[in-house]
Design an enzyme around this catalytic site. Structure first.
Site, PDB file in Angstrom:
ATOM      1  N   ARG A  93       0.827  -1.207   0.000  1.00 17.73           N
ATOM      2  CA  ARG A  93       0.000   0.000   0.000  1.00 17.73           C
ATOM      3  C   ARG A  93       0.864   1.260   0.000  1.00 17.73           C
ATOM      4  O   ARG A  93       0.456   2.310  -0.503  1.00 17.73           O
ATOM      5  CB  ARG A  93      -0.949  -0.027   1.211  1.00 17.73           C
ATOM      6  CG  ARG A  93      -1.797   1.221   1.380  1.00 17.73           C
ATOM      7  CD  ARG A  93      -3.040   0.980   2.251  1.00 17.73           C
ATOM      8  NE  ARG A  93      -2.774   0.093   3.369  1.00 17.73           N
ATOM      9  CZ  ARG A  93      -2.189   0.457   4.519  1.00 17.73           C
ATOM     10  NH1 ARG A  93      -1.818   1.709   4.722  1.00 17.73           N
ATOM     11  NH2 ARG A  93      -1.969  -0.425   5.480  1.00 17.73           N
ATOM     12  N   TYR A 146     -17.426  15.299 -13.780  1.00 14.44           N
ATOM     13  CA  TYR A 146     -17.846  13.894 -13.809  1.00 14.44           C
ATOM     14  C   TYR A 146     -18.864  13.615 -12.686  1.00 14.44           C
ATOM     15  O   TYR A 146     -18.729  14.138 -11.582  1.00 14.44           O
ATOM     16  CB  TYR A 146     -16.592  13.026 -13.627  1.00 14.44           C
ATOM     17  CG  TYR A 146     -16.859  11.564 -13.563  1.00 14.44           C
ATOM     18  CD1 TYR A 146     -17.202  10.838 -14.701  1.00 14.44           C
ATOM     19  CD2 TYR A 146     -16.779  10.879 -12.351  1.00 14.44           C
ATOM     20  CE1 TYR A 146     -17.449   9.483 -14.637  1.00 14.44           C
ATOM     21  CE2 TYR A 146     -17.020   9.521 -12.281  1.00 14.44           C
ATOM     22  CZ  TYR A 146     -17.366   8.827 -13.425  1.00 14.44           C
ATOM     23  OH  TYR A 146     -17.610   7.490 -13.353  1.00 14.44           O
ATOM     24  N   ASP A 218      -8.698  17.730 -13.553  1.00 12.00           N
ATOM     25  CA  ASP A 218      -8.903  16.374 -14.048  1.00 12.00           C
ATOM     26  C   ASP A 218      -8.714  16.437 -15.561  1.00 12.00           C
ATOM     27  O   ASP A 218      -9.487  17.076 -16.276  1.00 12.00           O
ATOM     28  CB  ASP A 218     -10.327  15.932 -13.663  1.00 12.00           C
ATOM     29  CG  ASP A 218     -10.680  14.534 -14.163  1.00 12.00           C
ATOM     30  OD1 ASP A 218     -10.101  14.082 -15.167  1.00 12.00           O
ATOM     31  OD2 ASP A 218     -11.567  13.905 -13.553  1.00 12.00           O
ATOM     32  N   LYS A 243      -9.495   5.297 -18.449  1.00  5.43           N
ATOM     33  CA  LYS A 243      -9.893   5.767 -19.774  1.00  5.43           C
ATOM     34  C   LYS A 243      -8.675   5.721 -20.712  1.00  5.43           C
ATOM     35  O   LYS A 243      -8.152   4.670 -20.951  1.00  5.43           O
ATOM     36  CB  LYS A 243     -10.502   7.174 -19.644  1.00  5.43           C
ATOM     37  CG  LYS A 243     -11.493   7.306 -18.472  1.00  5.43           C
ATOM     38  CD  LYS A 243     -12.757   6.487 -18.659  1.00  5.43           C
ATOM     39  CE  LYS A 243     -13.609   6.394 -17.396  1.00  5.43           C
ATOM     40  NZ  LYS A 243     -13.962   7.651 -16.740  1.00  5.43           N
TER      41      LYS A 243
HETATM   42  C1  LIG Z   1     -14.375   8.064 -15.445  1.00  7.73           C
HETATM   43  C2  LIG Z   1     -13.995   9.380 -14.917  1.00  7.73           C
HETATM   44  C3  LIG Z   1     -13.693   9.560 -13.563  1.00  7.73           C
HETATM   45  C4  LIG Z   1     -13.788   8.434 -12.567  1.00  7.73           C
HETATM   46  O1  LIG Z   1     -12.824   7.466 -12.797  1.00  7.73           O
HETATM   47  P1  LIG Z   1     -12.951   5.930 -12.301  1.00  7.73           P
HETATM   48  O2  LIG Z   1     -11.675   5.339 -12.765  1.00  7.73           O
HETATM   49  O3  LIG Z   1     -14.174   5.364 -12.965  1.00  7.73           O
HETATM   50  O4  LIG Z   1     -13.096   5.971 -10.826  1.00  7.73           O
HETATM   51  C5  LIG Z   1     -13.296  10.816 -13.151  1.00  7.73           C
HETATM   52  N1  LIG Z   1     -13.223  11.849 -13.994  1.00  7.73           N
HETATM   53  C6  LIG Z   1     -13.515  11.720 -15.303  1.00  7.73           C
HETATM   54  C7  LIG Z   1     -13.420  12.903 -16.201  1.00  7.73           C
HETATM   55  C8  LIG Z   1     -13.919  10.485 -15.817  1.00  7.73           C
HETATM   56  O5  LIG Z   1     -14.228  10.364 -17.100  1.00  7.73           O
END
Ligand SMILES: *Cc1c(COP(=O)(O)O)cnc(C)c1O
Length: 427
Positions: A93, A146, A218, A243
């Site tokens: 961890r 998101y 983000d 993604k």
């Molecule tokens: C999918 C997504 C998240 C969340 O990510 P996870 O890996 O599903 O927890 C956060 N921000 C954006 C812009 C996303 O597309």
């Protein structure tokens, strides 16, 4: 070392408490066996940065260190004694060679001193926001973030003693007006879902410095191949690595990158919240990342070709894509001139009924949520991501009837266009 030397906020009345942390400014954590390829292009970094070169076997790729604990050595005891335990392998961890390899690759791509892996994008966002704010603190963000992030900001932050103001992420005057004396963090997405609104990143960075705030973004929709926010004023950049970074719709992971001062602080929060990433997932993510630069180029070419085709089609009322001349957020082009990922959104004249029919008739794209995989994915915001809103609320945030969200994969563009053409004809 072509690393940014940090983005500590300048002198301001309201300096964040994190400024008082005096951390060593060594990049990493990193093992001596890991490759460093700073000063190279994004494809070279995608392939080589961070790879653990095993001195015993000569393995070309990073081996999987499927171990949760690591033998104590003199180095370990010294690290405990001197308080830099993030830099030695101790316990899964806390950090591991596989985490460090993939972290180093992402740090190199984002031009960051340090990166930290998480078990999901939401783990990265939750841990980061709670590490960088404290009770009584205030966050400025937007309704266009998101869904999971919006729910965290709206439902949980209040319980945890933080307040949040939601603004239009493209309206600098509104964002400025939302900043208060107790504001600690500005949190925005560089490109939003599903309408691809771009935040005025450079101006946000200036505001953050002026007021002594931390700018956290983000960057999931653009990836570091298209935009490196740390070079334009952000203090920390977050990704859902689920993604584009992984790119194959088979790993759930998240990451934050920035200067060690801030990433170390977030790491100590991760130790408590526990959202660390397993070695096997790190291995898969590292493998996926090797083709990031190649994939992003194709995603972007495909979404641009789709946007051009859709803009000419009689069944389409509007197309949302940074390549279109009517795209309103032109400041994006100054910092991100030659590619915007694979997302494209468009509105059908026939409304949601026509959009549902289109999904039935499309043969190549998979009808599913998520984005950034090699396969094209398509979904409708009205019955998925934005289904919790009423029709009127959806219109208020710009989700018009008939809106389709298309995540272009890396298929041959002609095949995607031909499929859209047959599906649209006669709608
Ligand atoms: C999918 C997504 C998240 C969340 O990510 P996870 O890996 O599903 O927890 C956060 N921000 C954006 C812009 C996303 O597309």
């Amino acid at each position: 070392m072509a690393r940014s030397q940090g983005n500590a906020p300048g002198a301001g009345e309201n300096r964040p408490w994190t400024d008082s942390l005096q951390r060593g400014r060594v990049p990493g954590p990193r093992l001596p066996q890991q490759r460093v390829v700073d000063g190279t292009g994004p494809s070279t970094r995608s392939v080589h940065a961070g790879t653990y070169e095993d001195p015993i076997t000569g393995a070309v790729g990073t081996p999987v260190f499927q171990s949760t604990t690591f033998t104590f050595t003199e180095d370990t005891y010294q690290a405990f004694d001197q308080g830099h335990i993030r830099d030695v392998p101790i316990y899964g961890r806390y950090g591991s060679p596989n985490q460090w390899s993939v972290q180093e690759k992402i740090a190199s791509l984002e031009n960051a001193e340090s990166a930290l892996m998480f078990s999901s994008g939401m783990a990265a966002i939750t841990t980061t926001l709670l590490a960088l704010t404290n009770r009584g603190g205030h966050i400025v963000s937007s309704r266009d973030v998101y869904g999971g992030t919006f729910n965290l900001l709206r439902e949980d932050m209040h319980q945890l003693g933080r307040s949040v103001t939601f603004t239009d992420p493209t309206d600098m005057a509104a964002i400025r007006a939302a900043v208060r004396d107790d504001t600690q963090v500005l949190f925005f997405e560089t490109l939003t879902n599903p309408l691809l609104k771009a935040v005025p990143l450079v101006e946000l960075g200036e505001l953050a410095r002026e007021r002594g705030l931390l700018l956290v973004v983000d960057n999931t929709f653009l990836s570091p191949v298209h935009l490196r926010p740390l070079e334009h004023g952000a203090h920390l950049v977050i990704h859902s690595a689920t993604k584009y970074l992984n790119g194959h719709s088979d790993v759930t992971a998240g990451v934050v990158a920035g200067t060690r001062k801030y990433v170390d602080r977030i790491w100590s929060q991760l130790l408590k919240f526990g959202g660390s990433l397993d070695a096997m997932m790190c291995f898969l993510l590292e493998r996926g990342l090797k083709t990031l630069a190649l994939r992003m180029r194709r995603h972007s070419e495909n979404s641009t070709a789709l946007a051009a085709f859709l803009a000419e089609h009689s069944a389409i009322r509007a197309v949302h894509h940074p390549s279109r001349p009517e795209y309103p957020y032109r400041w994006l082009h100054d910092i991100c001139p030659d590619g915007w990922g694979g997302m494209v959104a468009f509105e059908l004249h026939g409304g949601d009924e026509a959009a549902l029919k289109l999904l039935d008739r499309l043969e190549l794209p998979v009808v599913a949520t998520s984005l950034g995989g090699v396969e094209s994915l398509v979904s409708l915001p009205f019955n998925t991501s934005h289904s919790f809103l009423t029709a009127r609320q959806r219109r208020e945030v710009g989700i018009e009837p008939g809106l389709v969200r298309f995540s272009a994969g890396i298929e041959d563009p002609d095949d995607l266009l031909a499929d859209l053409d047959q599906a649209l004809s006669g709608l």
